[in-house]
Design an enzyme around this catalytic site. Structure first.
Site, PDB file in Angstrom:
ATOM      1  N   GLU A 208       0.859  -1.194   0.000  1.00 37.86           N
ATOM      2  CA  GLU A 208       0.000   0.000   0.000  1.00 37.86           C
ATOM      3  C   GLU A 208       0.885   1.230   0.000  1.00 37.86           C
ATOM      4  O   GLU A 208       1.030   1.911  -1.014  1.00 37.86           O
ATOM      5  CB  GLU A 208      -0.923   0.001   1.219  1.00 37.86           C
ATOM      6  N   ASP A 311     -12.155  -0.509   2.954  1.00 32.53           N
ATOM      7  CA  ASP A 311     -11.096  -0.150   3.894  1.00 32.53           C
ATOM      8  C   ASP A 311     -11.689   0.522   5.125  1.00 32.53           C
ATOM      9  O   ASP A 311     -11.904  -0.130   6.141  1.00 32.53           O
ATOM     10  CB  ASP A 311     -10.037   0.715   3.226  1.00 32.53           C
TER      11      ASP A 311
END
Length: 380
Positions: A208, A311
């Site tokens: 990420e 998320d």
């Protein structure tokens, strides 16, 4: 073009959603008043929700993570945890989610004297309450938990043991999260080796905010079943001599036949390692520059096992319907694309094979057949 209503009604499977990142602003305000927490930046629900979105929209993962101080502050009691878990399930079910794995870090909910076991049992009870309320409202949903260990802390083996202890009581697997830079997953090898010995599932936040080394360690050293985000796998792609990072827009329009995969990206695709991709969140943390050019669309066209996720619904001001709707509107996704990533997610879920198959065959496929039929009969 799918309508917003059709996207909302589409069956959805969610693998990457943080419990402490999805609270209702009004719930934060009410629990804060009950427990005496006075640190909120706003006490009006609309203003508080906007504050979370603005603060998270910083381009920095570290700054993004700071917003959780306020949500965690109201998740330190049994009542608070049960309420947040219950409302999470209700909100997801109303959005068309039929299966969800919700992750949280038990070690972050001990400030008021709860034990790790108290936390797990409170959240599990909240999930069961939410499932019942959702079913009563006509929106059946299956929810399981992923227990997260923090990368910078030293409780990963203890959390892994909790996963095994509660795996027949609604806990589906393990995760590690937190800032990637400086905290590689190999710091937690003991936990991953224990989980493998116990035949337990785990995913790892990787690729990420940090690049290919994070992904490589998560897979080759730690043995991750899935990658949380994994968006930086595109750093291992090229067209001719041009790497992905040189021109993401050009790659978005590239013919898949012209894209060359490196050793790591080839391995990830060949092994069908699921990527838990979260488009809106990636924009906030600068892991991608737009929905139109988000790597998820190229990776879909290259047949990686991509999945769509939220998320942190509060911080990103999002939902599964919004994530899918953005991909439809800005990246040209079709109902068949949404069906494909939903089945990908169910194939990758941490529940037994027969249970995954039942949801695919009895819920997901019929739901998309109905949407495809609407598209076929819609006037041009």
């Amino acid at each position: 073009m799918l309508t917003d209503d059709q996207v909302r009604r589409a069956p959805k499977a969610l693998l990457h959603d943080h419990l402490d990142g999805g609270l209702r602003p009004q719930t934060i305000i009410e629990i804060a008043e009950t427990v005496g927490y006075q640190g909120l930046p706003a006490t009006d629900a609309e203003a508080l929700g906007q504050w979370f979105r603005d603060s998270a929209d910083s381009g920095s993962l570290e700054r993004y993570l700071e917003t959780f101080d306020h949500t965690l502050a109201v998740m330190q009691t049994v009542d608070g945890l049960q309420r947040v878990a219950r409302e999470c399930v209700e909100d997801l079910a109303a959005d068309g989610v039929v299966y969800a794995e919700i992750r949280y870090a038990p070690e972050q909910h001990l400030q008021a004297g709860l034990s790790l076991e108290d936390v797990v049992e409170a959240v599990n009870e909240g999930f069961r309450q939410g499932e019942k309320r959702a079913a009563d409202a006509g929106h059946p949903i299956r929810v399981t938990a992923l227990l997260t260990a923090m990368r910078h802390a030293a409780k990963s083996t203890e959390i892994a043991e909790l996963v095994v202890r509660y795996r027949d009581q609604g806990v589906a697997g393990f995760d590690i999260a937190g800032a990637e830079a400086g905290f590689p997953p190999t710091r937690h090898l003991d936990a991953f080796e224990y989980l493998r010995r116990e035949n337990a599932h785990f995913t790892i936040h990787a690729g990420e905010a940090f690049g290919l080394p994070s992904i490589w360690e998560a897979i080759q050293w730690c043995g991750a079943d899935r990658l949380g985000h994994g968006v930086r796998i595109v750093d291992d792609l090229s067209v001719g001599d041009l790497p992905y990072t040189a021109d993401p827009a050009r790659f978005s329009a590239a013919d898949p036949a012209d894209v060359t995969l490196g050793r790591l990206s080839s391995y990830v695709r060949d092994r069908r390692i699921p990527l838990e991709m979260c488009p809106s969140s990636n924009l906030q943390t600068a892991a991608a520059d737009s929905i139109a050019h988000h790597p998820i669309t190229l990776l879909k066209r290259l047949k990686f096992r991509v999945t769509v996720n939220t998320d942190n619904r509060l911080m990103s001001g999002t939902s599964m319907s919004r994530e899918m709707g953005l991909l439809v509107a800005e990246a040209g996704w079709t109902v068949e694309d949404l069906r494909w990533v939903t089945i990908n997610a169910m194939k990758s879920a941490f529940i037994p094979f027969d249970e995954r198959l039942a949801i695919i065959e009895d819920v997901v496929k019929p739901g998309y057949v109905a949407l495809l039929a609407e598209a076929d009969t819609a006037p041009a």
